[in-house]
Design an enzyme around this catalytic site. Structure first.
Site, PDB file in Angstrom:
ATOM      1  CE1 TYR A 190      -3.178   2.907   0.320  1.00 13.55           C
ATOM      2  CE2 TYR A 190      -3.124   2.704   2.711  1.00 13.55           C
ATOM      3  CZ  TYR A 190      -3.570   3.346   1.572  1.00 13.55           C
ATOM      4  OH  TYR A 190      -4.405   4.433   1.680  1.00 13.55           O
ATOM      5  CG  ASP A 241      -3.634   2.017  -3.607  1.00 10.53           C
ATOM      6  OD1 ASP A 241      -3.161   2.598  -4.608  1.00 10.53           O
ATOM      7  OD2 ASP A 241      -4.449   2.562  -2.834  1.00 10.53           O
ATOM      8  CG  HIS A 355      -9.025   1.443  -4.461  1.00  7.08           C
ATOM      9  ND1 HIS A 355      -7.817   1.631  -5.095  1.00  7.08           N
ATOM     10  CD2 HIS A 355      -9.152   2.466  -3.583  1.00  7.08           C
ATOM     11  CE1 HIS A 355      -7.239   2.720  -4.625  1.00  7.08           C
ATOM     12  NE2 HIS A 355      -8.025   3.246  -3.706  1.00  7.08           N
TER      13      HIS A 355
END
Length: 384
Positions: A190, A241, A355
């Site tokens: 992330y 991500d 998302h």
């Protein structure tokens, strides 16, 4: 956008039928990885309000008409029990053991399922930075790597974090080599979102720069970590991500360019991880971070021109504004093994997050006559 968000009923039926065939065509030895910035785990583990009603006719009617609670186990089952499911932004306080236990239970095989359905284990990386990860009662950031138990038992050597991250952003699975499967290091990431907010030293609390500068530092640190692993014989997969849209094709209606620091962040990411041409600029050094890793963006590798997106901000109609900021990257040596990459933007799959899940499949079997560059994503099936 130049594609339909949801195909008409006939196409949906064809997609579903082809999707079943797709899973049959992939070798049992294939590593199937899904990744999802889930934007908070609570909807997946909290009890629905209807569970507090007494069991009577009226309550039953309410329960039957209520929206179905999001379920990680249903997600795993619906996608034929993938090898890995990586979650980002799970937002669990590191001291909250009950919520961590609840997530672990949510992925377990329930008694109602056949015993041959696989079980799963999970590995958490939660924030312990007392200066940069304090918001919302420390329910910020955090990743969870969900691993199919048979894969964990047969291949996983260790699941670990990295010593340069205190915000709960990086989990690493290191595997042993098998008959056909190479030694892998699989990152659940992330990445830092670049902003003008201050970044503090994680030990002293002193302001040492902006989040933009921390983002660039994390790029450097991750690049060095991957370089060391590749030098040690690992082939590397990075999924999660990335918080960067690479090129104009990855942003709708356009790519973010203001403030200009976003452009610099994008260039730094490409130079360190993807752009092998940067290695020909004459500035060579023995340090891992000096040379581009030349990794493969699996989605763009299989779909050079396709417009598809993984982030749909709240407050806008779905599809009005979106970016492809979630990715699965891999070492160049794994490019020929990557047989699928795509995104799941259906209402059933995107759930409560801003998302949508992404996926990639790596097939390590030797299949005579099969092209490893064959792409069988849902989007291609819709176009058939």
């Amino acid at each position: 956008m130049d594609r339909e968000i949801s195909p008409p009923p006939l196409k949906r039926r064809r997609v579903a039928e082809a999707e079943v065939k797709k899973y049959r065509d992939i070798s049992p030895e294939a590593l199937r990885l899904f990744s999802w910035n889930i934007n908070g785990i609570s909807p997946f583990i909290q009890k629905p309000i209807t569970s507090f009603f007494a069991s009577n006719t009226s309550a039953t009617n309410i329960t039957n008409s209520a929206p179905q609670q999001p379920s990680l186990r249903d997600f795993l089952r619906r996608h034929n029990f993938p090898t890995l499911l990586f979650l980002q932004e799970i937002k669990i306080n590191p001291a909250d053991s009950p919520t961590q236990n609840a997530l672990s239970r949510a992925i377990k095989r329930p008694p109602s399922e056949p015993e041959f359905n696989p079980d799963y284990v999970c590995h958490f990386c939660l924030p312990h930075d007392k200066h940069n990860a304090t918001g919302f009662g420390r329910k910020v950031y955090g990743v969870c790597s969900i691993v199919r138990k048979d894969f964990a038992d047969s291949y996983v050597a260790q699941m670990r974090t990295v010593d340069w991250d205190a915000e709960g952003r990086f989990s690493v699975i290191e595997t042993k080599a098998g008959l056909d499967v190479p030694k892998l290091a699989i990152f659940n990431v992330y990445m830092v979102n670049g902003t003008d907010y201050p970044y503090k030293d994680s030990v002293t609390g002193e302001i040492v720069g902006k989040r933009h500068e921390r983002k660039l530092e994390v790029h450097r640190l991750l690049q060095a970590e991957i370089g060391t692993l590749e030098n040690d014989g690992f082939q590397v997969i990075v999924a999660g991500d990335i918080n960067i849209a690479r090129a104009p094709v990855d942003g709708h209606p356009n790519l973010r360019t203001h403030p200009y620091q976003h452009v610099l962040n994008r260039e730094d990411f490409s130079r360190r991880f993807l752009d092998i041409s940067s290695n020909d600029k004459g500035e060579e050094s023995s340090k891992n971070e000096s040379r581009s890793l030349g990794m493969i963006d699996t989605f763009r590798h299989l779909h050079p021109k396709k417009k598809d997106y993984s982030y749909y901000p709240r407050g806008r109609a779905f599809g009005d504004s979106c970016d492809r900021v979630d990715m699965v990257l891999c070492s160049t040596s794994l490019a020929s093994n990557c047989v699928e990459a795509g995104m799941l933007a259906t209402a059933a799959d995107r759930g409560t997050s801003d998302h949508v899940p992404i996926y990639a499949t790596f097939d390590f079997s030797e299949r005579p006559g099969a092209s490893r560059r064959e792409s069988r994503s849902l989007e291609d099936l819709q176009a058939d």
